[in-house]
Design a protein around this motif. Structure first.
Motif, PDB file in Angstrom:
ATOM      1  N   LEU A  16       0.802  -1.219   0.000  1.00 13.80           N
ATOM      2  CA  LEU A  16       0.000   0.000   0.000  1.00 13.80           C
ATOM      3  C   LEU A  16       0.835   1.269   0.000  1.00 13.80           C
ATOM      4  O   LEU A  16       0.355   2.336  -0.369  1.00 13.80           O
ATOM      5  N   GLY A  17       2.092   1.154   0.439  1.00 13.37           N
ATOM      6  CA  GLY A  17       2.954   2.326   0.480  1.00 13.37           C
ATOM      7  C   GLY A  17       2.567   3.334   1.533  1.00 13.37           C
ATOM      8  O   GLY A  17       2.903   4.519   1.427  1.00 13.37           O
ATOM      9  N   SER A  18       1.887   2.871   2.586  1.00 11.99           N
ATOM     10  CA  SER A  18       1.399   3.808   3.603  1.00 11.99           C
ATOM     11  C   SER A  18       1.087   3.052   4.884  1.00 11.99           C
ATOM     12  O   SER A  18       0.319   2.083   4.866  1.00 11.99           O
ATOM     13  N   LEU A  19       1.653   3.515   6.002  1.00 10.89           N
ATOM     14  CA  LEU A  19       1.323   2.915   7.292  1.00 10.89           C
ATOM     15  C   LEU A  19      -0.089   3.302   7.723  1.00 10.89           C
ATOM     16  O   LEU A  19      -0.772   2.528   8.400  1.00 10.89           O
ATOM     17  N   SER A  20      -0.534   4.484   7.336  1.00  9.96           N
ATOM     18  CA  SER A  20      -1.905   4.895   7.670  1.00  9.96           C
ATOM     19  C   SER A  20      -2.925   3.991   6.996  1.00  9.96           C
ATOM     20  O   SER A  20      -3.941   3.612   7.598  1.00  9.96           O
ATOM     21  N   ALA A  21      -2.646   3.608   5.739  1.00  9.59           N
ATOM     22  CA  ALA A  21      -3.559   2.708   5.033  1.00  9.59           C
ATOM     23  C   ALA A  21      -3.595   1.341   5.704  1.00  9.59           C
ATOM     24  O   ALA A  21      -4.652   0.710   5.804  1.00  9.59           O
ATOM     25  N   VAL A  22      -2.435   0.875   6.163  1.00  8.96           N
ATOM     26  CA  VAL A  22      -2.395  -0.401   6.891  1.00  8.96           C
ATOM     27  C   VAL A  22      -3.212  -0.299   8.174  1.00  8.96           C
ATOM     28  O   VAL A  22      -3.964  -1.211   8.523  1.00  8.96           O
ATOM     29  N   ALA A  23      -3.072   0.817   8.866  1.00  6.81           N
ATOM     30  CA  ALA A  23      -3.817   1.008  10.119  1.00  6.81           C
ATOM     31  C   ALA A  23      -5.322   0.964   9.871  1.00  6.81           C
ATOM     32  O   ALA A  23      -6.075   0.380  10.659  1.00  6.81           O
ATOM     33  N   ARG A  24      -5.770   1.568   8.772  1.00  6.40           N
ATOM     34  CA  ARG A  24      -7.201   1.526   8.458  1.00  6.40           C
ATOM     35  C   ARG A  24      -7.658   0.099   8.195  1.00  6.40           C
ATOM     36  O   ARG A  24      -8.734  -0.307   8.640  1.00  6.40           O
ATOM     37  N   GLU A  25      -6.858  -0.670   7.460  1.00 11.62           N
ATOM     38  CA  GLU A  25      -7.207  -2.063   7.198  1.00 11.62           C
ATOM     39  C   GLU A  25      -7.271  -2.870   8.486  1.00 11.62           C
ATOM     40  O   GLU A  25      -8.151  -3.717   8.674  1.00 11.62           O
ATOM     41  N   GLU A  26      -6.318  -2.633   9.381  1.00 13.00           N
ATOM     42  CA  GLU A  26      -6.225  -3.399  10.622  1.00 13.00           C
ATOM     43  C   GLU A  26      -7.148  -2.850  11.714  1.00 13.00           C
ATOM     44  O   GLU A  26      -7.209  -3.408  12.813  1.00 13.00           O
ATOM     45  N   ARG A  27      -7.804  -1.741  11.391  1.00 10.85           N
ATOM     46  CA  ARG A  27      -8.702  -1.090  12.356  1.00 10.85           C
ATOM     47  C   ARG A  27      -7.963  -0.741  13.654  1.00 10.85           C
ATOM     48  O   ARG A  27      -8.401  -1.024  14.765  1.00 10.85           O
ATOM     49  N   THR A  28      -6.818  -0.136  13.442  1.00  9.53           N
ATOM     50  CA  THR A  28      -6.017   0.322  14.565  1.00  9.53           C
ATOM     51  C   THR A  28      -5.472   1.697  14.218  1.00  9.53           C
ATOM     52  O   THR A  28      -5.961   2.354  13.296  1.00  9.53           O
ATOM     53  N   THR A  29      -4.459   2.152  14.950  1.00 12.97           N
ATOM     54  CA  THR A  29      -3.915   3.494  14.725  1.00 12.97           C
ATOM     55  C   THR A  29      -2.579   3.407  14.005  1.00 12.97           C
ATOM     56  O   THR A  29      -1.879   2.386  14.060  1.00 12.97           O
ATOM     57  N   GLN A  30      -2.219   4.520  13.371  1.00 13.95           N
ATOM     58  CA  GLN A  30      -0.935   4.570  12.668  1.00 13.95           C
ATOM     59  C   GLN A  30       0.254   4.428  13.629  1.00 13.95           C
ATOM     60  O   GLN A  30       1.214   3.723  13.321  1.00 13.95           O
ATOM     61  N   PRO A  31       0.225   5.033  14.835  1.00 14.26           N
ATOM     62  CA  PRO A  31       1.333   4.812  15.768  1.00 14.26           C
ATOM     63  C   PRO A  31       1.495   3.339  16.159  1.00 14.26           C
ATOM     64  O   PRO A  31       2.624   2.867  16.350  1.00 14.26           O
ATOM     65  N   THR A  32       0.380   2.618  16.282  1.00 20.12           N
ATOM     66  CA  THR A  32       0.476   1.195  16.614  1.00 20.12           C
ATOM     67  C   THR A  32       1.192   0.424  15.517  1.00 20.12           C
ATOM     68  O   THR A  32       2.061  -0.417  15.795  1.00 20.12           O
ATOM     69  N   VAL A  33       0.856   0.707  14.271  1.00 20.36           N
ATOM     70  CA  VAL A  33       1.521   0.033  13.145  1.00 20.36           C
ATOM     71  C   VAL A  33       2.994   0.424  13.106  1.00 20.36           C
ATOM     72  O   VAL A  33       3.872  -0.419  12.854  1.00 20.36           O
ATOM     73  N   SER A  34       3.296   1.688  13.355  1.00 21.89           N
ATOM     74  CA  SER A  34       4.701   2.137  13.374  1.00 21.89           C
ATOM     75  C   SER A  34       5.502   1.386  14.433  1.00 21.89           C
ATOM     76  O   SER A  34       6.658   0.986  14.198  1.00 21.89           O
ATOM     77  N   LYS A  35       4.909   1.171  15.608  1.00 19.85           N
ATOM     78  CA  LYS A  35       5.593   0.434  16.672  1.00 19.85           C
ATOM     79  C   LYS A  35       5.832  -1.016  16.270  1.00 19.85           C
ATOM     80  O   LYS A  35       6.895  -1.591  16.550  1.00 19.85           O
ATOM     81  N   LEU A  36       4.860  -1.626  15.583  1.00 22.21           N
ATOM     82  CA  LEU A  36       5.042  -2.998  15.106  1.00 22.21           C
ATOM     83  C   LEU A  36       6.195  -3.076  14.116  1.00 22.21           C
ATOM     84  O   LEU A  36       7.015  -4.010  14.169  1.00 22.21           O
ATOM     85  N   MET A  37       6.277  -2.109  13.205  1.00 26.23           N
ATOM     86  CA  MET A  37       7.358  -2.117  12.212  1.00 26.23           C
ATOM     87  C   MET A  37       8.712  -1.890  12.878  1.00 26.23           C
ATOM     88  O   MET A  37       9.711  -2.510  12.517  1.00 26.23           O
TER      89      MET A  37
END
Length: 308
Positions: A16-37
């Motif tokens: 997707l080229g975007s952590l925000s887009a991943v967060a929307r798919e996962e129904r979570t927040t962008q900071p949470t996805v950033s921490k996972l990465m």
């Protein structure tokens, strides 16, 4: 660290080229996805993603890891499906992409029947005539009529619809009947607005192939609008039978130059080229193949080789 979740988020971040887009798919927040990465990168000891204010790209190590991660996730999904066995109940979301006219006119009823059969499944239907990127846009199944197919997708033929010239009886009573393809240039011809061949129409009768430059003042970018225009007596058009079979059966439309036909239109179901497909998607593919073949105007056959 939840390794499987981290891998899934990493794969989708690359696609997707975007952590925000991943967060929307996962129904979570962008900071949470950033921490996972960040946790995944610390675990591996390498940087996987290059981030900027406008884009996100995998590093060379990230690109290699992406390919391996795809395989790991596929193996995991297969292992889960095998462990659950054949009694597994299909559940979850299926994202379906389809051409606007076919989706509106024929697909809704088929999907409604599937939802009734599998109450734990959700379907998101996106009607769009463009060729979407299945992986990037998270599409599980795409329906495509004719045309070239993306090389990175698995295609399954669902049916073939012949294409015939049709018009309303009132129009033909007013304007007369063309007796051969060349005479179509003297009639009002209604066509799709974005055809690659423009006004050129190619027809076949047995071994004979003829091309004619049609003339029309009305071009439309939606098949249902073409159907309505023809039924209202606007002119002559070349239509796949799935679109007009009911109007031919009722007499609202009749065939023109019945000895001639256009290139048949194949309908294929596309899915991403990954080895594993969720049970819900496999069941929907089977459901669509079985039922599309039964729709008016379709034949469940290999598309004929026709090179005018």
């Amino acid at each position: 660290m939840d390794t499987i979740r981290s891998l899934r988020c990493f794969v989708r971040a690359v696609e997707l080229g975007s952590l925000s887009a991943v967060a929307r798919e996962e129904r979570t927040t962008q900071p949470t996805v950033s921490k996972l990465m960040a946790a995944l990168e610390r675990e591996l000891g390498v940087r996987l993603l290059e981030r900027s204010t406008t884009s996100l790209q995998p590093t060379p190590q990230g690109s290699l890891f992406y390919q391996r991660a795809l395989g790991v996730l596929a193996e995991y999904q297969e292992a889960v499906a095998e462990a659950r066995g054949q009694t597994d109940t299909p559940a979850g979301l299926i994202r379906v992409n389809a051409p606007a006219a076919f989706g509106q006119f024929r697909l809704n009823a088929l999907l409604a029947a599937f939802l009734e059969q599998y109450p734990q499944v959700d379907i998101e239907l996106i009607l769009d005539d463009r060729m979407v990127d299945l992986v990037k846009e998270g599409v599980d199944i795409a329906l495509r009529q004719g045309g070239e197919l993306p090389p990175d997708a698995v295609a399954r033929l669902a049916g073939v619809s012949p294409r015939h010239l049709v018009a309303a009886p009132a129009y033909l009573r007013h304007r007369g009947q063309p007796r051969r393809p060349a005479e179509l240039a003297d009639f009002d011809y209604i066509r799709f607005a974005w055809l690659a061949d423009g006004d050129m129409l190619t027809l076949r009768s047995g071994d004979k192939v003829e091309s004619v430059a049609t003339r029309g003042r009305y071009r439309v970018n939606h098949a249902l609008a073409i159907r309505e225009s023809l039924a209202a007596g606007g002119g002559i058009g070349l239509c796949p039978l799935w679109l007009v079979q009911d109007l031919l059966d009722s007499g609202a439309l009749v065939r023109v130059l019945p000895a001639w036909e256009g290139q048949p239109q194949a309908l294929r179901l596309l899915s991403p080229s990954r080895r594993y497909q969720p049970l819900r998607a496999r069941l929907l593919l089977d459901h669509l193949v079985a039922n599309i073949a039964q729709l008016p105007g379709y034949a469940n056959a290999q598309p004929p080789s026709w090179n005018p």
